[in-house]
Design a protein around this motif. Structure first.
Motif, PDB file in Angstrom:
ATOM      1  N   LEU A 218     -25.948  29.462 -30.404  1.00 46.15           N
ATOM      2  CA  LEU A 218     -25.042  28.427 -30.898  1.00 46.15           C
ATOM      3  C   LEU A 218     -24.249  27.849 -29.736  1.00 46.15           C
ATOM      4  O   LEU A 218     -23.850  28.589 -28.820  1.00 46.15           O
ATOM      5  CB  LEU A 218     -24.073  28.988 -31.941  1.00 46.15           C
ATOM      6  CG  LEU A 218     -24.596  29.155 -33.361  1.00 46.15           C
ATOM      7  CD1 LEU A 218     -25.580  30.324 -33.467  1.00 46.15           C
ATOM      8  CD2 LEU A 218     -23.441  29.358 -34.345  1.00 46.15           C
ATOM      9  N   PRO A 219     -23.995  26.538 -29.751  1.00 50.59           N
ATOM     10  CA  PRO A 219     -23.294  25.890 -28.640  1.00 50.59           C
ATOM     11  C   PRO A 219     -21.794  26.154 -28.656  1.00 50.59           C
ATOM     12  O   PRO A 219     -21.190  26.366 -29.717  1.00 50.59           O
ATOM     13  CB  PRO A 219     -23.593  24.409 -28.864  1.00 50.59           C
ATOM     14  CG  PRO A 219     -23.745  24.293 -30.357  1.00 50.59           C
ATOM     15  CD  PRO A 219     -24.412  25.579 -30.787  1.00 50.59           C
ATOM     16  N   ASN A 220     -21.191  26.101 -27.477  1.00 52.30           N
ATOM     17  CA  ASN A 220     -19.748  26.263 -27.298  1.00 52.30           C
ATOM     18  C   ASN A 220     -19.157  25.020 -26.647  1.00 52.30           C
ATOM     19  O   ASN A 220     -19.869  24.287 -25.940  1.00 52.30           O
ATOM     20  CB  ASN A 220     -19.452  27.480 -26.403  1.00 52.30           C
ATOM     21  CG  ASN A 220     -19.936  28.776 -27.013  1.00 52.30           C
ATOM     22  OD1 ASN A 220     -19.648  29.074 -28.156  1.00 52.30           O
ATOM     23  ND2 ASN A 220     -20.699  29.547 -26.242  1.00 52.30           N
ATOM     24  N   PRO A 221     -17.860  24.746 -26.836  1.00 54.23           N
ATOM     25  CA  PRO A 221     -17.238  23.560 -26.246  1.00 54.23           C
ATOM     26  C   PRO A 221     -17.308  23.508 -24.715  1.00 54.23           C
ATOM     27  O   PRO A 221     -17.259  22.424 -24.133  1.00 54.23           O
ATOM     28  CB  PRO A 221     -15.776  23.662 -26.712  1.00 54.23           C
ATOM     29  CG  PRO A 221     -15.840  24.450 -27.965  1.00 54.23           C
ATOM     30  CD  PRO A 221     -16.937  25.457 -27.738  1.00 54.23           C
ATOM     31  N   ASP A 222     -17.426  24.671 -24.039  1.00 58.26           N
ATOM     32  CA  ASP A 222     -17.496  24.662 -22.581  1.00 58.26           C
ATOM     33  C   ASP A 222     -18.914  24.397 -22.073  1.00 58.26           C
ATOM     34  O   ASP A 222     -19.213  24.607 -20.904  1.00 58.26           O
ATOM     35  CB  ASP A 222     -16.964  25.980 -22.000  1.00 58.26           C
ATOM     36  CG  ASP A 222     -17.822  27.186 -22.370  1.00 58.26           C
ATOM     37  OD1 ASP A 222     -18.824  27.015 -23.109  1.00 58.26           O
ATOM     38  OD2 ASP A 222     -17.495  28.302 -21.937  1.00 58.26           O
ATOM     39  N   LYS A 223     -19.796  23.947 -22.974  1.00 62.48           N
ATOM     40  CA  LYS A 223     -21.189  23.591 -22.672  1.00 62.48           C
ATOM     41  C   LYS A 223     -22.100  24.805 -22.498  1.00 62.48           C
ATOM     42  O   LYS A 223     -23.237  24.668 -22.060  1.00 62.48           O
ATOM     43  CB  LYS A 223     -21.277  22.688 -21.426  1.00 62.48           C
ATOM     44  CG  LYS A 223     -20.401  21.440 -21.481  1.00 62.48           C
ATOM     45  CD  LYS A 223     -20.815  20.500 -22.585  1.00 62.48           C
ATOM     46  CE  LYS A 223     -19.918  19.268 -22.647  1.00 62.48           C
ATOM     47  NZ  LYS A 223     -20.127  18.372 -21.514  1.00 62.48           N
ATOM     48  N   SER A 224     -21.600  25.983 -22.829  1.00 59.82           N
ATOM     49  CA  SER A 224     -22.451  27.177 -22.800  1.00 59.82           C
ATOM     50  C   SER A 224     -23.022  27.412 -24.194  1.00 59.82           C
ATOM     51  O   SER A 224     -22.684  26.707 -25.152  1.00 59.82           O
ATOM     52  CB  SER A 224     -21.650  28.396 -22.348  1.00 59.82           C
ATOM     53  OG  SER A 224     -20.679  28.750 -23.327  1.00 59.82           O
ATOM     54  N   PHE A 225     -23.892  28.414 -24.306  1.00 60.36           N
ATOM     55  CA  PHE A 225     -24.401  28.858 -25.596  1.00 60.36           C
ATOM     56  C   PHE A 225     -24.161  30.359 -25.720  1.00 60.36           C
ATOM     57  O   PHE A 225     -24.332  31.100 -24.745  1.00 60.36           O
ATOM     58  CB  PHE A 225     -25.910  28.612 -25.721  1.00 60.36           C
ATOM     59  CG  PHE A 225     -26.281  27.192 -26.072  1.00 60.36           C
ATOM     60  CD1 PHE A 225     -26.545  26.836 -27.386  1.00 60.36           C
ATOM     61  CD2 PHE A 225     -26.350  26.219 -25.087  1.00 60.36           C
ATOM     62  CE1 PHE A 225     -26.894  25.537 -27.711  1.00 60.36           C
ATOM     63  CE2 PHE A 225     -26.685  24.915 -25.404  1.00 60.36           C
ATOM     64  CZ  PHE A 225     -26.965  24.571 -26.726  1.00 60.36           C
ATOM     65  N   THR A 226     -23.779  30.785 -26.903  1.00 56.61           N
ATOM     66  CA  THR A 226     -23.719  32.211 -27.214  1.00 56.61           C
ATOM     67  C   THR A 226     -24.997  32.573 -27.948  1.00 56.61           C
ATOM     68  O   THR A 226     -25.309  31.998 -28.994  1.00 56.61           O
ATOM     69  CB  THR A 226     -22.511  32.550 -28.086  1.00 56.61           C
ATOM     70  OG1 THR A 226     -21.309  32.217 -27.387  1.00 56.61           O
ATOM     71  CG2 THR A 226     -22.496  34.032 -28.424  1.00 56.61           C
ATOM     72  N   CYS A 227     -25.748  33.516 -27.390  1.00 58.22           N
ATOM     73  CA  CYS A 227     -27.008  33.953 -27.985  1.00 58.22           C
ATOM     74  C   CYS A 227     -26.805  35.315 -28.644  1.00 58.22           C
ATOM     75  O   CYS A 227     -26.040  36.137 -28.137  1.00 58.22           O
ATOM     76  CB  CYS A 227     -28.105  34.084 -26.924  1.00 58.22           C
ATOM     77  SG  CYS A 227     -28.347  32.619 -25.902  1.00 58.22           S
ATOM     78  N   THR A 228     -27.507  35.542 -29.723  1.00 54.12           N
ATOM     79  CA  THR A 228     -27.444  36.842 -30.391  1.00 54.12           C
ATOM     80  C   THR A 228     -28.853  37.313 -30.708  1.00 54.12           C
ATOM     81  O   THR A 228     -29.610  36.615 -31.386  1.00 54.12           O
ATOM     82  CB  THR A 228     -26.629  36.777 -31.695  1.00 54.12           C
ATOM     83  OG1 THR A 228     -25.366  36.151 -31.447  1.00 54.12           O
ATOM     84  CG2 THR A 228     -26.388  38.168 -32.243  1.00 54.12           C
ATOM     85  N   LEU A 229     -29.188  38.487 -30.179  1.00 59.48           N
ATOM     86  CA  LEU A 229     -30.456  39.136 -30.492  1.00 59.48           C
ATOM     87  C   LEU A 229     -30.290  39.962 -31.758  1.00 59.48           C
ATOM     88  O   LEU A 229     -29.313  40.700 -31.894  1.00 59.48           O
ATOM     89  CB  LEU A 229     -30.867  40.077 -29.356  1.00 59.48           C
ATOM     90  CG  LEU A 229     -31.207  39.461 -27.998  1.00 59.48           C
ATOM     91  CD1 LEU A 229     -31.270  40.569 -26.944  1.00 59.48           C
ATOM     92  CD2 LEU A 229     -32.542  38.721 -28.065  1.00 59.48           C
ATOM     93  N   PHE A 230     -31.238  39.846 -32.672  1.00 55.78           N
ATOM     94  CA  PHE A 230     -31.280  40.698 -33.860  1.00 55.78           C
ATOM     95  C   PHE A 230     -32.601  41.457 -33.810  1.00 55.78           C
ATOM     96  O   PHE A 230     -33.671  40.884 -34.062  1.00 55.78           O
ATOM     97  CB  PHE A 230     -31.179  39.860 -35.138  1.00 55.78           C
ATOM     98  CG  PHE A 230     -29.869  39.133 -35.281  1.00 55.78           C
ATOM     99  CD1 PHE A 230     -28.739  39.784 -35.756  1.00 55.78           C
ATOM    100  CD2 PHE A 230     -29.757  37.794 -34.936  1.00 55.78           C
ATOM    101  CE1 PHE A 230     -27.528  39.122 -35.885  1.00 55.78           C
ATOM    102  CE2 PHE A 230     -28.553  37.115 -35.068  1.00 55.78           C
ATOM    103  CZ  PHE A 230     -27.433  37.778 -35.531  1.00 55.78           C
TER     104      PHE A 230
END
Length: 433
Positions: A218-230
């Motif tokens: 999912l995107p973040n305002p600082d132009k990064s993405f938070t990824c989550t492995l399931f």
């Protein structure tokens, strides 16, 4: 009237804002230090997807513009196969509706600040509930300076899936608990900005479906993405060295590796979280102590409805107070009666959506099914509406969503069967000599 809310997370902070409008004296007790002046625990952010149910709650207290200022709209899923082109799948037939990516900590901080500024609300930190008499409203908290005892007319447990209030009610024999742990864990990774820009399309929720496992971003305002492995429980332990991590991701997530320079460090050092569904019965005791949000009915995150559902709890409790003339004893019983079937419904749908995201979204059959569904929505606007749109873009009660979708599928099946009979009859007539 003194109301105590245990938990200053998303639900507790929003609840305090709603109750402040009633002129009540509200005390919020939080076991953590003030999160606005500390650091987020590594690997524990899990971005949220706020949709219509959450937005509806925020609108009611005039916070939607302020809270959602940094949210990023996602209009569909971007599927990342092991090889081949990306596949964008819009959420809505119109293509213009979106769920909103927002940092859990940013949302919590905004709501907490609003609650702290509300008249009649006090928020105290580093107060961990260790004793509760649900009949009298007496509570004992452990603090850095020792134990303190307080009392309230109403005690509301909004302290999450690991609720201390629920634990105390269990110890009293007031409630029963059933926790269904999913045989999966999660771990967070990150994709930084590249030259100040997003490395991936920020208008989508990115999914790497891999059959028995998956990753989302999912995107973040600082132009990064938070990824989550399931991944299945225990799978994370199979990779123990940087070389093993790099080799595995090069094979199974080849497009991620060049975008995530900290992947090995994140993987080896970020914690593994657990996932589960909490069922509690009942949610209230003595007409003065109650649970809501995850404390009563935590769900897995695969429909993006955990926070939205909890926010809807707050709206419904507020409505119940209106409908009972402010009687907490009647309102708490009414709240549970109205909400229980809906929270059970979204718990079921969240589990089903995990299978869809993990196994089905990359399937040509699934893509065709979605195209047909969107065609029907355009052909029959307001009559045929997909499950996803009803859950994410309306406030239709979750249980009614299940019933409506079932009716739609039955009607569609009957129509297809009737059409098949007509065609078969026409074919027989045409074939006659």
């Amino acid at each position: 009237m003194k109301v105590a809310i245990v938990g200053a997370g998303l639900t507790g902070s929003l609840l305090a804002c709603f109750l402040a409008r009633r002129g009540l004296s509200v005390s919020v007790y939080e076991r953590r230090a003030d999160p606005r002046v500390g650091q987020v625990e590594r690997g524990r952010s899990i971005n949220l997807a706020i949709s219509e149910r959450g937005l509806d709650a925020l609108r009611r207290i005039g916070l939607v513009d302020q809270v959602m200022a940094d949210a990023l709209p996602m209009k569909g899923r971007m599927i990342h196969p092991v090889s081949g082109p990306l596949d964008f799948q819009p959420y809505a037939a119109s293509g213009d509706r979106a769920i909103n990516s927002i940092s859990r900590s940013a949302l919590n901080n905004a709501l907490l600040s609003a609650a702290s500024a509300a008249p009649g609300v006090s928020v105290v930190f580093e107060h961990r509930l260790v004793e509760l008499d649900s009949a009298s409203g007496r509570m004992v908290f452990a603090t850095p300076s020792g134990k303190v005892s307080v009392s309230a007319d109403v005690v509301l447990g909004a302290d999450g899936a690991g609720s201390a209030v629920r634990e105390q009610l269990l110890a009293e024999g007031i409630v029963a608990e059933d926790v269904d742990f999913l045989d999966y864990g999660y771990k967070e990774l990150s994709i930084p900005a590249v030259d100040g820009e997003f490395a991936l399309d920020p208008g989508a929720l990115h999914i790497w479906p891999r059959g028995t496992s998956m990753m989302i971003a999912l995107p973040n305002p600082d132009k990064s993405f938070t990824c989550t492995l399931f991944w299945p429980a225990g799978s994370f332990d199979a990779l123990t060295t940087g070389a093993e991590v790099s080799a595995y991701f090069a094979e199974h997530y080849p497009d991620l590796l060049p975008l995530a320079p900290d992947l090995v460090d994140d993987y080896l050092n970020n914690p593994v979280g657990v996932l589960g569904t909490v069922h509690t019965l009942p949610w209230q005791a003595h007409g003065r102590t109650a649970l809501l949000g995850d404390a009563a009915h935590a769900i897995v995150p695969f429909y993006g409805q955990g926070a939205n559902c909890a926010f809807e709890d707050v709206v419904e409790l507020d409505r119940c107070l209106d409908d009972t003339g402010g009687s907490w004893a009647r309102a708490l019983r009414l709240f549970e009666a109205r909400r229980r079937e809906n929270t059970e419904a979204i718990a079921e749908m969240a589990l089903a959506n995990f299978v869809e995201m993990r196994d089905k979204v990359a399937s040509p059959v699934f893509r065709l099914t979605k195209q047909i569904e969107h065609f029907l929505e355009r052909l029959l606007p307001g009559t045929y509406v997909s499950r996803y749109e009803l859950v994410s873009f309306s406030t239709t009660p979750y249980a009614e969503v299940q019933r409506r979708v079932r009716r739609q599928h039955q009607a569609l099946g009957a129509s297809v069967a009737a059409a098949a009979c007509v065609l078969a009859a026409a074919w027989r007539v045409w074939r006659r000599p």
